[in-house]
Design a protein around this motif. Structure first.
Motif, PDB file in Angstrom:
ATOM      1  N   ALA A 121     -13.656  -7.199   8.510  1.00 15.10           N
ATOM      2  CA  ALA A 121     -13.528  -5.933   7.794  1.00 15.10           C
ATOM      3  C   ALA A 121     -14.661  -5.781   6.810  1.00 15.10           C
ATOM      4  O   ALA A 121     -15.106  -6.750   6.206  1.00 15.10           O
ATOM      5  N   ALA A 122     -15.143  -4.568   6.650  1.00 15.31           N
ATOM      6  CA  ALA A 122     -16.216  -4.314   5.694  1.00 15.31           C
ATOM      7  C   ALA A 122     -15.622  -4.112   4.316  1.00 15.31           C
ATOM      8  O   ALA A 122     -14.600  -3.455   4.158  1.00 15.31           O
ATOM      9  N   MET A 123     -16.236  -4.680   3.300  1.00 16.95           N
ATOM     10  CA  MET A 123     -15.769  -4.501   1.941  1.00 16.95           C
ATOM     11  C   MET A 123     -16.088  -3.088   1.487  1.00 16.95           C
ATOM     12  O   MET A 123     -17.189  -2.598   1.708  1.00 16.95           O
ATOM     13  N   PRO A 124     -15.134  -2.380   0.850  1.00 14.49           N
ATOM     14  CA  PRO A 124     -15.403  -1.032   0.397  1.00 14.49           C
ATOM     15  C   PRO A 124     -16.607  -0.985  -0.532  1.00 14.49           C
ATOM     16  O   PRO A 124     -16.801  -1.873  -1.360  1.00 14.49           O
ATOM     17  N   ALA A 125     -17.400   0.053  -0.391  1.00 19.72           N
ATOM     18  CA  ALA A 125     -18.595   0.184  -1.236  1.00 19.72           C
ATOM     19  C   ALA A 125     -18.192   0.463  -2.666  1.00 19.72           C
ATOM     20  O   ALA A 125     -17.328   1.298  -2.926  1.00 19.72           O
ATOM     21  N   PRO A 126     -18.761  -0.223  -3.657  1.00 14.60           N
ATOM     22  CA  PRO A 126     -18.470   0.054  -5.051  1.00 14.60           C
ATOM     23  C   PRO A 126     -18.876   1.486  -5.404  1.00 14.60           C
ATOM     24  O   PRO A 126     -19.762   2.069  -4.786  1.00 14.60           O
ATOM     25  N   ASP A 127     -18.205   2.036  -6.455  1.00 13.97           N
ATOM     26  CA  ASP A 127     -18.489   3.406  -6.848  1.00 13.97           C
ATOM     27  C   ASP A 127     -19.905   3.598  -7.343  1.00 13.97           C
ATOM     28  O   ASP A 127     -20.421   4.710  -7.357  1.00 13.97           O
ATOM     29  N   GLN A 167     -12.987   2.726  -8.946  1.00 15.32           N
ATOM     30  CA  GLN A 167     -11.694   3.392  -9.124  1.00 15.32           C
ATOM     31  C   GLN A 167     -10.544   2.530  -8.607  1.00 15.32           C
ATOM     32  O   GLN A 167      -9.377   2.886  -8.774  1.00 15.32           O
ATOM     33  N   PHE A 168     -10.874   1.402  -7.978  1.00 13.28           N
ATOM     34  CA  PHE A 168      -9.835   0.559  -7.391  1.00 13.28           C
ATOM     35  C   PHE A 168      -8.942  -0.058  -8.467  1.00 13.28           C
ATOM     36  O   PHE A 168      -9.412  -0.433  -9.550  1.00 13.28           O
ATOM     37  N   LEU A 169      -7.660  -0.172  -8.136  1.00 12.10           N
ATOM     38  CA  LEU A 169      -6.682  -0.785  -9.036  1.00 12.10           C
ATOM     39  C   LEU A 169      -5.895  -1.903  -8.354  1.00 12.10           C
ATOM     40  O   LEU A 169      -5.172  -2.631  -9.023  1.00 12.10           O
ATOM     41  N   TYR A 170      -6.022  -2.024  -7.026  1.00 17.44           N
ATOM     42  CA  TYR A 170      -5.204  -2.960  -6.272  1.00 17.44           C
ATOM     43  C   TYR A 170      -6.056  -3.678  -5.231  1.00 17.44           C
ATOM     44  O   TYR A 170      -7.061  -3.138  -4.758  1.00 17.44           O
ATOM     45  N   PHE A 171      -5.634  -4.870  -4.859  1.00 16.63           N
ATOM     46  CA  PHE A 171      -6.244  -5.551  -3.720  1.00 16.63           C
ATOM     47  C   PHE A 171      -5.248  -6.535  -3.126  1.00 16.63           C
ATOM     48  O   PHE A 171      -4.343  -7.021  -3.809  1.00 16.63           O
ATOM     49  N   VAL A 172      -5.397  -6.762  -1.835  1.00 19.16           N
ATOM     50  CA  VAL A 172      -4.515  -7.678  -1.123  1.00 19.16           C
ATOM     51  C   VAL A 172      -5.349  -8.426  -0.095  1.00 19.16           C
ATOM     52  O   VAL A 172      -6.350  -7.900   0.416  1.00 19.16           O
ATOM     53  N   ALA A 173      -4.955  -9.639   0.226  1.00 20.30           N
ATOM     54  CA  ALA A 173      -5.720 -10.467   1.159  1.00 20.30           C
ATOM     55  C   ALA A 173      -5.809  -9.812   2.526  1.00 20.30           C
ATOM     56  O   ALA A 173      -4.897  -9.101   2.963  1.00 20.30           O
ATOM     57  N   ASN A 174      -6.932 -10.060   3.233  1.00 23.72           N
ATOM     58  CA  ASN A 174      -7.117  -9.498   4.573  1.00 23.72           C
ATOM     59  C   ASN A 174      -7.055 -10.563   5.673  1.00 23.72           C
ATOM     60  O   ASN A 174      -7.423 -10.295   6.808  1.00 23.72           O
ATOM     61  N   THR A 175      -6.631 -11.778   5.311  1.00 27.65           N
ATOM     62  CA  THR A 175      -6.498 -12.942   6.214  1.00 27.65           C
ATOM     63  C   THR A 175      -7.843 -13.465   6.696  1.00 27.65           C
ATOM     64  O   THR A 175      -7.894 -14.331   7.564  1.00 27.65           O
ATOM     65  N   GLN A 176      -8.955 -12.937   6.165  1.00 25.01           N
ATOM     66  CA  GLN A 176     -10.280 -13.402   6.579  1.00 25.01           C
ATOM     67  C   GLN A 176     -11.050 -14.019   5.408  1.00 25.01           C
ATOM     68  O   GLN A 176     -12.254 -14.169   5.462  1.00 25.01           O
ATOM     69  N   GLY A 202     -11.186 -12.582   2.515  1.00 26.08           N
ATOM     70  CA  GLY A 202     -11.513 -11.496   1.604  1.00 26.08           C
ATOM     71  C   GLY A 202     -10.292 -10.645   1.326  1.00 26.08           C
ATOM     72  O   GLY A 202      -9.150 -11.093   1.470  1.00 26.08           O
ATOM     73  N   HIS A 203     -10.511  -9.391   0.942  1.00 25.83           N
ATOM     74  CA  HIS A 203      -9.415  -8.532   0.521  1.00 25.83           C
ATOM     75  C   HIS A 203      -9.601  -7.092   0.981  1.00 25.83           C
ATOM     76  O   HIS A 203     -10.719  -6.647   1.226  1.00 25.83           O
ATOM     77  N   PHE A 204      -8.467  -6.367   1.062  1.00 32.50           N
ATOM     78  CA  PHE A 204      -8.461  -4.913   1.185  1.00 32.50           C
ATOM     79  C   PHE A 204      -8.299  -4.356  -0.231  1.00 32.50           C
ATOM     80  O   PHE A 204      -7.480  -4.856  -1.009  1.00 32.50           O
ATOM     81  N   PHE A 205      -9.018  -3.283  -0.549  1.00 36.18           N
ATOM     82  CA  PHE A 205      -8.993  -2.707  -1.882  1.00 36.18           C
ATOM     83  C   PHE A 205      -8.428  -1.292  -1.826  1.00 36.18           C
ATOM     84  O   PHE A 205      -8.591  -0.583  -0.823  1.00 36.18           O
ATOM     85  N   ALA A 206      -7.774  -0.872  -2.908  1.00 37.57           N
ATOM     86  CA  ALA A 206      -7.154   0.450  -2.935  1.00 37.57           C
ATOM     87  C   ALA A 206      -7.190   1.015  -4.348  1.00 37.57           C
ATOM     88  O   ALA A 206      -7.096   0.288  -5.336  1.00 37.57           O
ATOM     89  N   ALA A 207      -7.278   2.371  -4.412  1.00 42.60           N
ATOM     90  CA  ALA A 207      -7.280   3.067  -5.689  1.00 42.60           C
ATOM     91  C   ALA A 207      -5.906   3.601  -6.058  1.00 42.60           C
ATOM     92  O   ALA A 207      -5.647   3.921  -7.217  1.00 42.60           O
ATOM     93  N   SER A 208      -5.012   3.709  -5.064  1.00 41.13           N
ATOM     94  CA  SER A 208      -3.673   4.231  -5.312  1.00 41.13           C
ATOM     95  C   SER A 208      -2.636   3.263  -4.777  1.00 41.13           C
ATOM     96  O   SER A 208      -2.905   2.460  -3.879  1.00 41.13           O
ATOM     97  N   LEU A 209      -1.425   3.364  -5.331  1.00 42.16           N
ATOM     98  CA  LEU A 209      -0.343   2.494  -4.880  1.00 42.16           C
ATOM     99  C   LEU A 209       0.014   2.783  -3.423  1.00 42.16           C
ATOM    100  O   LEU A 209       0.325   1.869  -2.660  1.00 42.16           O
ATOM    101  N   GLU A 210      -0.054   4.057  -3.031  1.00 38.47           N
ATOM    102  CA  GLU A 210       0.247   4.418  -1.654  1.00 38.47           C
ATOM    103  C   GLU A 210      -0.725   3.739  -0.686  1.00 38.47           C
ATOM    104  O   GLU A 210      -0.312   3.159   0.329  1.00 38.47           O
ATOM    105  N   GLU A 211      -2.003   3.804  -1.015  1.00 37.27           N
ATOM    106  CA  GLU A 211      -3.019   3.152  -0.171  1.00 37.27           C
ATOM    107  C   GLU A 211      -2.824   1.638  -0.182  1.00 37.27           C
ATOM    108  O   GLU A 211      -2.969   0.966   0.848  1.00 37.27           O
ATOM    109  N   HIS A 212      -2.493   1.104  -1.325  1.00 40.24           N
ATOM    110  CA  HIS A 212      -2.277  -0.340  -1.437  1.00 40.24           C
ATOM    111  C   HIS A 212      -1.108  -0.785  -0.567  1.00 40.24           C
ATOM    112  O   HIS A 212      -1.185  -1.816   0.126  1.00 40.24           O
ATOM    113  N   ASN A 213      -0.024  -0.009  -0.580  1.00 41.88           N
ATOM    114  CA  ASN A 213       1.136  -0.371   0.238  1.00 41.88           C
ATOM    115  C   ASN A 213       0.791  -0.380   1.725  1.00 41.88           C
ATOM    116  O   ASN A 213       1.285  -1.215   2.483  1.00 41.88           O
ATOM    117  N   ARG A 214      -0.091   0.536   2.132  1.00 42.03           N
ATOM    118  CA  ARG A 214      -0.543   0.525   3.527  1.00 42.03           C
ATOM    119  C   ARG A 214      -1.337  -0.748   3.809  1.00 42.03           C
ATOM    120  O   ARG A 214      -1.216  -1.349   4.889  1.00 42.03           O
TER     121      ARG A 214
END
Length: 365
Positions: free
Chosen positions: A337-343, A295-304, A306-318
């Motif tokens: 950081a642990a990578m989010p589990a795939p759906d 369900q993810f639509l966004y991702f941003v670097a986590n400085t390690q 890898g990336h942080f993943f998000a399904a909503s723009l609000e979560e992505h902005n955080r």
């Protein structure tokens, strides 16, 4: 008779020494000898003698004639130590031409490869790019391709001292086709015919976005989600590629760069770019064929790395805020950081720090 016998023995001994004993009449740093196609054993013997590789051209020719089933192979040979005429013959008969390993790394563009070849003094960058910009070799797989970008398979190639650009690109494309058949055959669900251009282009974006192999199917799934929703991919490496095409990339992206007028700019245009933006390896090609359902639509670097993943723009902005905080306070990123589990419930490994992730990767807006 005794003199004749002694003379014959002397000649035989000389021929034996010429073939069996190591010899080096060339400079200590070694010598290159280029044997042309169609050269006779006599012509080869003369070239070797002229370059100080063998002691006697006549002895070498006689030895070659005693092995009529073994032909002397054309090519460039390098001799840098004393070697017997016997070993010289078999080195040439077995075709052990001079070669140097040249590695194409995963994700490199044809511009990167061209620069590496020029730096290694194999050929000029312009020579390679001229060959790489001719897409005829892949029109069977990608009829709309404008260049060979994406199909120059990352691998180590053994090159002669002066490789020919069109022969090198042909070898790279051949390697891609071999690997592509194997990857498609091994896929759980074989991709439909006609999707090669889409999949290779997608794989090239995935390759450039994340250095983490375990993230690549997830990133491919996110891109497919955005494509299905007609969302712009907003993939920084596509902008970098657009700048590289014009020789304008300076090593970092600016806000103004994201406005560049190019069909490769996925901030300005929806859908995939018109072709690959690099040459993906096996893992990214596999990820494009088998993207993770998510369900993810966004991702941003986590400085390690890898990336942080998000399904909503609000979560992505955080996540973007978290990324910026980590940039200001790197000590806060000490715990991986642990990578989010795939759906689909597939297990996912932890993301560990990696210096290979570029700062621009995954900074979705």
């Amino acid at each position: 008779m005794l003199l004749l016998i002694l003379l014959a023995a002397g000649v035989a001994a000389y021929f034996w020494i010429s073939i069996a004993r190591p010899y080096q009449g060339s400079p200590s740093q070694g010598v290159f000898v280029d044997l042309p196609h169609g050269a006779s054993s006599r012509a080869v013997a003369r070239l070797l003698k002229q370059n100080g590789v063998i002691r006697s051209a006549t002895a070498f020719e006689i030895y070659a004639r005693r092995h009529p089933k073994r032909r002397l192979q054309a090519g460039e040979y390098f001799f840098n130590q004393p070697i017997s005429g016997h070993d010289v013959f078999w080195q040439i008969a077995d075709g052990h031409v001079f070669e140097q390993p040249f590695t194409v790394r995963e994700g490199e563009t044809m511009f990167d490869i061209a620069r590496d070849l020029e730096a290694g003094k194999y050929m000029t960058a312009a020579e390679f790019l001229t060959a790489a910009k001719n897409p005829e070799l892949i029109h069977d797989l990608a009829p709309n391709a404008k260049t060979l970008e994406g199909y120059l398979y990352p691998a180590t190639y053994n090159l002669p001292r002066h490789p020919v650009a069109v022969e090198l690109t042909a070898e790279m494309v051949k390697k891609f086709k071999e690997e592509w058949v194997r990857i498609r055959t091994a896929a759980p669900i074989a991709p439909a015919s006609g999707l090669t251009e889409h999949l290779v282009t997608l794989a090239s974006l995935v390759e450039r976005e994340t250095p983490r192999p375990e993230e690549r199917p997830l990133v491919a799934g996110i891109f497919e989600n955005r494509l299905s929703k007609n969302m712009r991919l907003q993939c920084d490496p596509t902008v970098i590629y657009a700048l590289e095409q014009n020789g304008q990339y300076k090593g970092t992206l600016t806000g103004a760069d994201l406005q560049i007028d190019s069909s490769y700019n996925t901030y300005q245009h929806t859908g995939l770019p018109p072709g690959p933006i690099g040459n993906p390896g096996q893992e990214s090609l596999n990820a494009a064929i088998n993207p993770t359902k998510t369900q993810f639509l966004y991702f941003v670097a986590n400085t390690q790395g890898g990336h942080f993943f998000a399904a909503s723009l609000e979560e992505h902005n955080r996540n973007v805020t978290k990324y910026r905080q980590l940039l200001k306070n790197p000590a806060g990123a000490s715990a991986p950081a642990a990578m989010p589990a795939p759906d689909n419930g597939a297990p996912a490994g932890p993301i560990t720090p990696s210096p290979s992730g570029a700062a621009h990767r995954g900074t979705k807006r």
